[in-house]
Design an enzyme around this catalytic site. Structure first.
Site, mmCIF file in Angstrom:
data_model
loop_
_atom_site.group_PDB
_atom_site.id
_atom_site.type_symbol
_atom_site.label_atom_id
_atom_site.label_comp_id
_atom_site.label_asym_id
_atom_site.label_seq_id
_atom_site.Cartn_x
_atom_site.Cartn_y
_atom_site.Cartn_z
ATOM 1 N N GLY A 216 87.753 40.771 -78.607
ATOM 2 C CA GLY A 216 86.645 40.450 -77.670
ATOM 3 C C GLY A 216 87.129 39.353 -76.614
ATOM 4 O O GLY A 216 86.416 39.545 -75.533
ATOM 5 N N CYS B 157 86.329 50.114 -83.928
ATOM 6 C CA CYS B 157 86.007 49.092 -83.380
ATOM 7 C C CYS B 157 85.295 49.362 -82.084
ATOM 8 O O CYS B 157 85.902 49.977 -81.320
ATOM 9 C CB CYS B 157 87.469 48.266 -82.848
ATOM 10 S SG CYS B 157 87.400 47.037 -81.871
ATOM 11 N N ASN B 158 84.361 48.910 -81.887
ATOM 12 C CA ASN B 158 83.460 49.220 -80.635
ATOM 13 C C ASN B 158 84.041 48.799 -79.250
ATOM 14 O O ASN B 158 84.147 49.298 -78.416
ATOM 15 C CB ASN B 158 82.186 48.089 -80.545
ATOM 16 C CG ASN B 158 81.055 48.811 -81.596
ATOM 17 O OD1 ASN B 158 80.316 49.805 -81.361
ATOM 18 N ND2 ASN B 158 81.221 48.517 -82.995
ATOM 19 N N CYS C 230 79.062 45.688 -82.997
ATOM 20 C CA CYS C 230 80.317 45.426 -83.382
ATOM 21 C C CYS C 230 80.305 45.623 -84.926
ATOM 22 O O CYS C 230 79.627 45.345 -85.771
ATOM 23 C CB CYS C 230 80.633 43.947 -83.193
ATOM 24 S SG CYS C 230 82.103 43.284 -83.834
HETATM 25 N N1 DGL Z 1 84.845 45.028 -85.051
HETATM 26 C C1 DGL Z 1 85.471 44.694 -83.372
HETATM 27 C C2 DGL Z 1 84.084 45.465 -82.679
HETATM 28 O O1 DGL Z 1 83.534 46.379 -83.349
HETATM 29 C C3 DGL Z 1 85.374 43.308 -83.116
HETATM 30 C C4 DGL Z 1 86.030 43.271 -81.839
HETATM 31 C C5 DGL Z 1 86.795 41.719 -81.804
HETATM 32 O O2 DGL Z 1 87.875 41.721 -82.164
HETATM 33 O O3 DGL Z 1 86.447 41.179 -80.684
HETATM 34 O O4 DGL Z 1 84.071 45.230 -81.443
#
Ligand code: DGL
Length: 285
Positions: free
Chosen positions: A49, A79-80, A189
Site C-alpha cells: 500500500g 490482494c486488493n 483489504c
Molecule cells: N492484503 C493486501 C490488500 O488486500 C494488503 C496490501 C498491502 O500490503 O498494503 O490490499
C-alpha cells in the site's frame, strides 16, 4: 517460457503482499476442499500500500510467473491493492486464469439501510481507477466514506490483531464513520478480516462488516469450472494439502496459519527476484 499444460490435479496459486491472503485461503479451503494450494506471502516487500504502481505490477507479475513455474493451474490475486493496480497487466501476460479481489462495495450497496457505508482499504486501492469505477457502478444512492487503513497491514504482519494500540488506531478510523451514520463497513483489504473481533469490540452490532473472501472462493469455483480445471472430489473431506511459501522468514505466516486456519504446515522461504527488487538490493549493497 514453455510450461506443461496445467491439469485438474495441479494446485491453485494464491498470493498476497503478506499474510492477508490467508483470509482468502481459509475460504478456499472451506469451499473447495479438494483443491491443493500453493500460497505465497511476499512479506519481505509488504506493505504494498505504500509502494509505487510499477513496483506492485512488477511483484505481481514475478510471483504469478513463479507460481506458473510451480505448476499452478489458476491464480488468485488475494490482494486488493495488487488487483486494483495490476490485474489487467498480469492477466495479459500469464497463461492461466486469474481471479482478483475487490472491496465489497456492491454487497454494501445491497445491505446498507442508512445508505452510508465506510470502506477501509489501502491508499493505493482507494485512489485506483478500478475502485473509482466500482463506486460509480454500484453506489448510486449510497454515500461511501473512504478511509485508508494506514498501519493496519503492518499490525497484522507482526501478528498483532488485538493490542490496545491497534484498537485505538481502528477506533480513529471507524468512529467518524459511525458518527456520520454508516451502518456497513467494507473490509477492502484481505488483511482486515483478521481484525474482525477488534473492529466488533468498537462497533458492536451497529455495523455490518463486509468481507468478500467467501465470494472470492465461489468465483474461483466458477472460473475452474469454466476452464474444466476442478480437482476431483476425494473420499477424505478434510482440505487437501497447502504449501505455504514466504519471501521473508515465514515465522509469522506459520503462526497465523496455525492460529487462525488451524493449518499446521512448514513454511518454505522462497526467493522470487524481480526487476524492481534487484534494483533495491543492488542499491542496498
Ligand atoms: N492484503 C493486501 C490488500 O488486500 C494488503 C496490501 C498491502 O500490503 O498494503 O490490499
Amino acid at each position: 517460457m514453455n510450461h506443461p499444460a496445467p491439469n485438474c490435479a495441479a494446485p491453485i496459486g494464491i498470493f498476497d503482499s503478506g499474510l492477508g491472503g490467508l483470509s482468502v485461503l481459509r475460504a478456499v479451503r472451506a469451499h473447495l476442499p479438494a483443491e491443493q494450494v500453493v500460497y505465497v506471502a511476499d512479506s519481505r516487500y509488504a506493505p504494498y500500500g505504500q509502494r509505487d504502481d510499477d513496483f506492485i505490477a512488477d511483484r505481481t507479475l514475478a510471483i504469478g510467473e513463479w507460481l506458473v513455474a510451480q505448476g499452478a493451474k489458476a491464480l488468485v490475486v488475494a490482494c486488493n491493492t495488487a488487483t486494483a493496480q495490476s490485474i489487467e497487466f498480469v492477466r495479459a501476460r500469464l497463461p492461466i486464469p486469474l481471479v482478483g479481489v475487490e472491496p465489497g462495495v456492491k454487497p454494501a450497496a445491497l445491505l446498507s439501510k442508512s445508505r452510508v457505508a465506510g470502506v477501509l482499504a489501502t491508499q493505493v486501492t482507494l485512489r485506483s481507477a478500478r475502485f473509482q469505477a466500482l463506486v460509480e457502478r454500484h453506489a448510486d444512492d449510497l454515500r461511501v466514506l473512504c478511509q485508508p487503513g494506514h498501519g493496519l497491514v503492518e499490525a497484522v504482519e507482526r501478528c498483532d490483531i488485538d493490542s490496545p494500540e491497534l484498537v485505538e488506531l481502528l477506533r480513529a478510523y471507524v468512529q467518524p464513520m459511525l458518527d456520520a451514520g454508516a451502518d456497513t463497513l467494507v473490509l477492502g483489504c484481505t488483511h482486515y478480516p483478521f481484525l474482525d473481533a477488534a473492529i466488533r469490540s468498537i462497533v458492536g452490532e451497529r455495523m455490518t462488516l463486509v468481507d468478500t473472501s467467501v465470494a472470492i472462493a465461489r468465483q474461483l469455483e466458477r472460473v475452474l469450472d469454466q476452464h474444466g480445471l476442478r480437482a476431483s472430489a476425494r473420499d477424505d473431506e478434510s482440505p487437501a494439502d497447502a504449501r505455504l511459501c514466504s519471501t521473508s522468514d515465514g515465522e509469522h505466516l506459520r503462526a497465523l496459519a496455525q492460529a487462525l486456519l488451524n493449518l499446521e504446515a512448514p513454511v518454505e522461504r522462497v526467493q522470487i527476484p524481480s526487476r524492481r527488487t534487484r534494483e533495491l538490493e543492488s542499491h542496498a549493497v
